[in-house]
Scaffold this motif. Structure first.
Motif, PDB file in Angstrom:
ATOM      1  N   PHE A 162       0.865  -1.306   0.030  1.00  0.00           N
ATOM      2  CA  PHE A 162       0.029   0.017  -0.205  1.00  0.00           C
ATOM      3  C   PHE A 162       0.794   1.328   0.015  1.00  0.00           C
ATOM      4  CE2 PHE A 162       0.778  -1.057   4.455  1.00  0.00           C
ATOM      5  CZ  PHE A 162       1.241   0.054   4.799  1.00  0.00           C
ATOM      6  N   ALA A 163       2.184   1.102   0.493  1.00  0.00           N
ATOM      7  CA  ALA A 163       3.056   2.251   0.569  1.00  0.00           C
ATOM      8  C   ALA A 163       3.529   2.516  -0.954  1.00  0.00           C
ATOM      9  CB  ALA A 163       4.163   2.106   1.376  1.00  0.00           C
ATOM     10  N   GLN A 164       3.323   1.753  -1.995  1.00  0.00           N
ATOM     11  CA  GLN A 164       4.006   1.959  -3.327  1.00  0.00           C
ATOM     12  C   GLN A 164       2.939   2.772  -4.109  1.00  0.00           C
ATOM     13  OE1 GLN A 164       6.935   1.094  -4.048  1.00  0.00           O
ATOM     14  NE2 GLN A 164       7.329  -0.292  -2.524  1.00  0.00           N
ATOM     15  N   PRO A 165       3.569   3.524  -4.870  1.00  0.00           N
ATOM     16  CA  PRO A 165       2.473   4.409  -5.913  1.00  0.00           C
ATOM     17  C   PRO A 165       1.742   3.532  -6.794  1.00  0.00           C
ATOM     18  CG  PRO A 165       4.821   4.731  -6.611  1.00  0.00           C
ATOM     19  CD  PRO A 165       4.948   3.939  -5.403  1.00  0.00           C
ATOM     20  N   ALA A 166       0.625   4.031  -7.138  1.00  0.00           N
ATOM     21  CA  ALA A 166      -0.272   3.284  -8.216  1.00  0.00           C
ATOM     22  C   ALA A 166       0.223   3.018  -9.343  1.00  0.00           C
ATOM     23  CB  ALA A 166      -1.485   3.962  -8.206  1.00  0.00           C
ATOM     24  N   ALA A 167       1.245   3.678  -9.876  1.00  0.00           N
ATOM     25  CA  ALA A 167       1.750   3.282 -11.085  1.00  0.00           C
ATOM     26  C   ALA A 167       2.917   2.352 -11.202  1.00  0.00           C
ATOM     27  CB  ALA A 167       2.612   4.644 -11.771  1.00  0.00           C
ATOM     28  N   THR A 168       3.287   1.932  -9.890  1.00  0.00           N
ATOM     29  CA  THR A 168       4.493   0.797  -9.672  1.00  0.00           C
ATOM     30  C   THR A 168       3.832  -0.490 -10.171  1.00  0.00           C
ATOM     31  OG1 THR A 168       5.206   1.879  -7.711  1.00  0.00           O
ATOM     32  CG2 THR A 168       5.758  -0.311  -8.007  1.00  0.00           C
ATOM     33  N   PRO A 169       4.543  -1.121 -10.989  1.00  0.00           N
ATOM     34  CA  PRO A 169       4.088  -2.533 -11.449  1.00  0.00           C
ATOM     35  C   PRO A 169       3.472  -3.596 -10.335  1.00  0.00           C
ATOM     36  CG  PRO A 169       5.822  -1.850 -12.728  1.00  0.00           C
ATOM     37  CD  PRO A 169       5.787  -0.881 -11.544  1.00  0.00           C
ATOM     38  N   LEU A 170       2.254  -4.093 -10.477  1.00  0.00           N
ATOM     39  CA  LEU A 170       1.665  -5.041  -9.624  1.00  0.00           C
ATOM     40  C   LEU A 170       1.927  -6.394 -10.125  1.00  0.00           C
ATOM     41  CD1 LEU A 170       0.143  -5.854  -7.192  1.00  0.00           C
ATOM     42  CD2 LEU A 170      -1.847  -5.780  -8.714  1.00  0.00           C
ATOM     43  N   VAL A 171       2.860  -7.253  -9.320  1.00  0.00           N
ATOM     44  CA  VAL A 171       2.857  -8.660  -9.611  1.00  0.00           C
ATOM     45  C   VAL A 171       1.964  -9.606  -8.606  1.00  0.00           C
ATOM     46  CG1 VAL A 171       4.708 -10.301  -9.722  1.00  0.00           C
ATOM     47  CG2 VAL A 171       5.425  -7.971 -10.053  1.00  0.00           C
ATOM     48  N   LEU A 172       1.212 -10.582  -9.580  1.00  0.00           N
ATOM     49  CA  LEU A 172       0.456 -11.471  -8.715  1.00  0.00           C
ATOM     50  C   LEU A 172       1.455 -12.868  -8.633  1.00  0.00           C
ATOM     51  CD1 LEU A 172      -2.113 -12.358  -7.366  1.00  0.00           C
ATOM     52  CD2 LEU A 172      -2.955 -12.994  -9.677  1.00  0.00           C
ATOM     53  N   VAL A 173       1.756 -13.058  -7.508  1.00  0.00           N
ATOM     54  CA  VAL A 173       2.628 -14.288  -7.113  1.00  0.00           C
ATOM     55  C   VAL A 173       1.500 -15.317  -6.695  1.00  0.00           C
ATOM     56  CG1 VAL A 173       4.451 -15.363  -5.526  1.00  0.00           C
ATOM     57  CG2 VAL A 173       4.452 -12.827  -6.222  1.00  0.00           C
ATOM     58  N   VAL A 174       1.696 -16.482  -7.544  1.00  0.00           N
ATOM     59  CA  VAL A 174       0.862 -17.386  -7.384  1.00  0.00           C
ATOM     60  C   VAL A 174       1.402 -18.785  -6.987  1.00  0.00           C
ATOM     61  CG1 VAL A 174      -1.007 -19.095  -8.143  1.00  0.00           C
ATOM     62  CG2 VAL A 174      -0.841 -16.624  -9.137  1.00  0.00           C
ATOM     63  N   GLU A 175       1.368 -19.053  -5.652  1.00  0.00           N
ATOM     64  CA  GLU A 175       2.298 -20.044  -5.006  1.00  0.00           C
ATOM     65  C   GLU A 175       1.559 -20.454  -3.737  1.00  0.00           C
ATOM     66  OE1 GLU A 175       4.460 -22.571  -3.972  1.00  0.00           O
ATOM     67  OE2 GLU A 175       5.617 -21.367  -5.598  1.00  0.00           O
ATOM     68  N   ASP A 176       1.372 -21.848  -3.655  1.00  0.00           N
ATOM     69  CA  ASP A 176       0.883 -22.502  -2.638  1.00  0.00           C
ATOM     70  C   ASP A 176       1.843 -22.799  -1.395  1.00  0.00           C
ATOM     71  OD1 ASP A 176       2.150 -24.540  -3.963  1.00  0.00           O
ATOM     72  OD2 ASP A 176       0.749 -25.960  -3.315  1.00  0.00           O
ATOM     73  N   GLU A 177       3.267 -22.655  -1.583  1.00  0.00           N
ATOM     74  CA  GLU A 177       3.828 -22.824  -0.268  1.00  0.00           C
ATOM     75  C   GLU A 177       4.194 -21.188   0.209  1.00  0.00           C
ATOM     76  OE1 GLU A 177       7.191 -25.153  -0.922  1.00  0.00           O
ATOM     77  OE2 GLU A 177       6.646 -26.021  -2.768  1.00  0.00           O
ATOM     78  N   PRO A 178       3.325 -21.026   1.443  1.00  0.00           N
ATOM     79  CA  PRO A 178       3.562 -19.725   2.232  1.00  0.00           C
ATOM     80  C   PRO A 178       5.024 -19.393   2.105  1.00  0.00           C
ATOM     81  CG  PRO A 178       1.784 -21.130   3.352  1.00  0.00           C
ATOM     82  CD  PRO A 178       2.702 -22.037   2.402  1.00  0.00           C
ATOM     83  N   GLY A 179       5.969 -20.121   2.643  1.00  0.00           N
ATOM     84  CA  GLY A 179       7.394 -19.620   2.813  1.00  0.00           C
ATOM     85  C   GLY A 179       7.883 -19.062   1.446  1.00  0.00           C
ATOM     86  N   ILE A 180       7.515 -19.938   0.400  1.00  0.00           N
ATOM     87  CA  ILE A 180       8.098 -19.345  -0.933  1.00  0.00           C
ATOM     88  C   ILE A 180       7.517 -17.969  -1.409  1.00  0.00           C
ATOM     89  CG2 ILE A 180       8.425 -20.131  -3.255  1.00  0.00           C
ATOM     90  CD1 ILE A 180       8.698 -22.807  -2.381  1.00  0.00           C
ATOM     91  N   ALA A 181       5.928 -18.043  -1.210  1.00  0.00           N
ATOM     92  CA  ALA A 181       5.326 -16.716  -1.546  1.00  0.00           C
ATOM     93  C   ALA A 181       5.957 -15.768  -0.754  1.00  0.00           C
ATOM     94  CB  ALA A 181       3.893 -17.108  -1.271  1.00  0.00           C
ATOM     95  N   SER A 182       6.099 -15.667   0.454  1.00  0.00           N
ATOM     96  CA  SER A 182       6.595 -14.562   1.349  1.00  0.00           C
ATOM     97  C   SER A 182       7.773 -14.321   0.917  1.00  0.00           C
ATOM     98  CB  SER A 182       6.641 -15.086   2.690  1.00  0.00           C
ATOM     99  OG  SER A 182       7.094 -14.268   3.504  1.00  0.00           O
ATOM    100  N   ILE A 183       8.645 -15.014   0.611  1.00  0.00           N
ATOM    101  CA  ILE A 183      10.148 -14.713   0.081  1.00  0.00           C
ATOM    102  C   ILE A 183      10.081 -13.794  -1.159  1.00  0.00           C
ATOM    103  CG2 ILE A 183      12.451 -15.908  -0.727  1.00  0.00           C
ATOM    104  CD1 ILE A 183      12.144 -17.854   1.214  1.00  0.00           C
ATOM    105  N   LEU A 184       9.208 -14.664  -2.086  1.00  0.00           N
ATOM    106  CA  LEU A 184       9.240 -13.779  -3.652  1.00  0.00           C
ATOM    107  C   LEU A 184       8.618 -12.539  -3.247  1.00  0.00           C
ATOM    108  CD1 LEU A 184       8.001 -16.546  -5.768  1.00  0.00           C
ATOM    109  CD2 LEU A 184      10.268 -15.692  -5.976  1.00  0.00           C
ATOM    110  N   SER A 185       7.528 -12.225  -2.384  1.00  0.00           N
ATOM    111  CA  SER A 185       6.999 -11.004  -2.374  1.00  0.00           C
ATOM    112  C   SER A 185       7.817  -9.922  -1.541  1.00  0.00           C
ATOM    113  CB  SER A 185       5.586 -11.017  -1.466  1.00  0.00           C
ATOM    114  OG  SER A 185       4.769 -12.009  -1.961  1.00  0.00           O
TER     115      SER A 185
END
Length: 240
Positions: free
Chosen positions: A4-27
């Motif tokens: 939410f701290a990023q400006p709206a123009a900043t590219p948004l990446v949807l991370v689709v990952e069922d392993e919470p640890g990997i998803a958290s690291i990537l994000s």
């Protein structure tokens, strides 16, 4: 998440990952690099967030609960050209080619180095966002109209009624290529390079794709539009 701290123009990446640890690291790595990130933990949630958020890129695991990643990719490609990077634990070339032929823009294999994934994301975003912003007009050749922005193709009859053509991604690319320069003869090698750039297919594979494309045009009442030029390749020859 600090998205939410990023400006709206900043590219948004949807991370689709069922392993919470990997998803958290990537994000975390994506946001550290100045991108926004949202996470979906299964294929069903991925499609919901994709339609709701319209992300700039999807980082998509192949093996997902509820809806498989390959099926998620198929739906995304049917709805537009948002860049997709596939993520999988399988390193086999067959899996890689399958994903790329379905329209994935890149492919990474677990275990991966998170900074390298971020670099891949940045590279794909640069490549796709560097394309002209102007919306290209649909291509109209004879009875055929092709809208590359909407990824749709229709055939009009004598009364002006449109019949959608149910084309695969490769068939759509081939038809758009031929229609962009009607009456020009394209070699098989040219069609492979420009319509199946990720493939190592033999030239005769083009014959199979064009045969299916011709059959679909014939079913829509338009036979003979694609001609074979013996020893050279193919051309689209609209009626005068």
């Amino acid at each position: 998440m600090n998205s939410f701290a990023q400006p709206a123009a900043t590219p948004l990446v949807l991370v689709v990952e069922d392993e919470p640890g990997i998803a958290s690291i990537l994000s975390a790595y994506l946001e550290r690099d100045g991108l926004r990130a949202r996470v979906a933990q299964d294929g069903e949630e991925a499609l919901q967030l994709f339609r709701q958020l319209r992300p700039d890129l999807v980082l998509l695991d192949i093996h997902l609960p509820k809806v498989d990643g390959v099926d998620v990719l198929r739906v995304i490609r049917n709805e537009g050209q948002v860049p997709v990077i596939m993520v999988t634990a399988l390193a086999g070339d067959v899996d890689k080619l399958l994903a790329l032929r379905m329209g994935a823009d890149d492919y990474v294999v677990k275990p991966f180095n998170p900074p390298e994934v971020v670099a891949r994301v940045r590279a794909v975003l640069r490549r796709t966002q560097a394309q002209p912003a102007a919306v290209a007009a649909p291509i109209r050749v004879g009875p055929i109209e092709i809208d590359e922005q909407a990824h749709s193709a229709v055939v009009y009859d004598a009364k002006g009624l449109a019949t959608p053509l149910p084309l695969t991604l490769t068939e759509f690319r081939l038809l758009a290529c031929l229609a962009a320069q009607p009456r020009r003869c394209f070699s098989r090698a040219y069609l492979i390079e420009n319509c199946l750039p990720e493939s190592d297919a033999l030239e005769r594979v083009i014959d199979s794709h064009l045969s299916k494309l011709r059959r679909k045009l014939q079913q829509a009442g338009q036979d003979g539009l694609i001609e074979t030029v013996r020893g050279i390749g193919y051309r689209l020859w609209p009626w005068d």
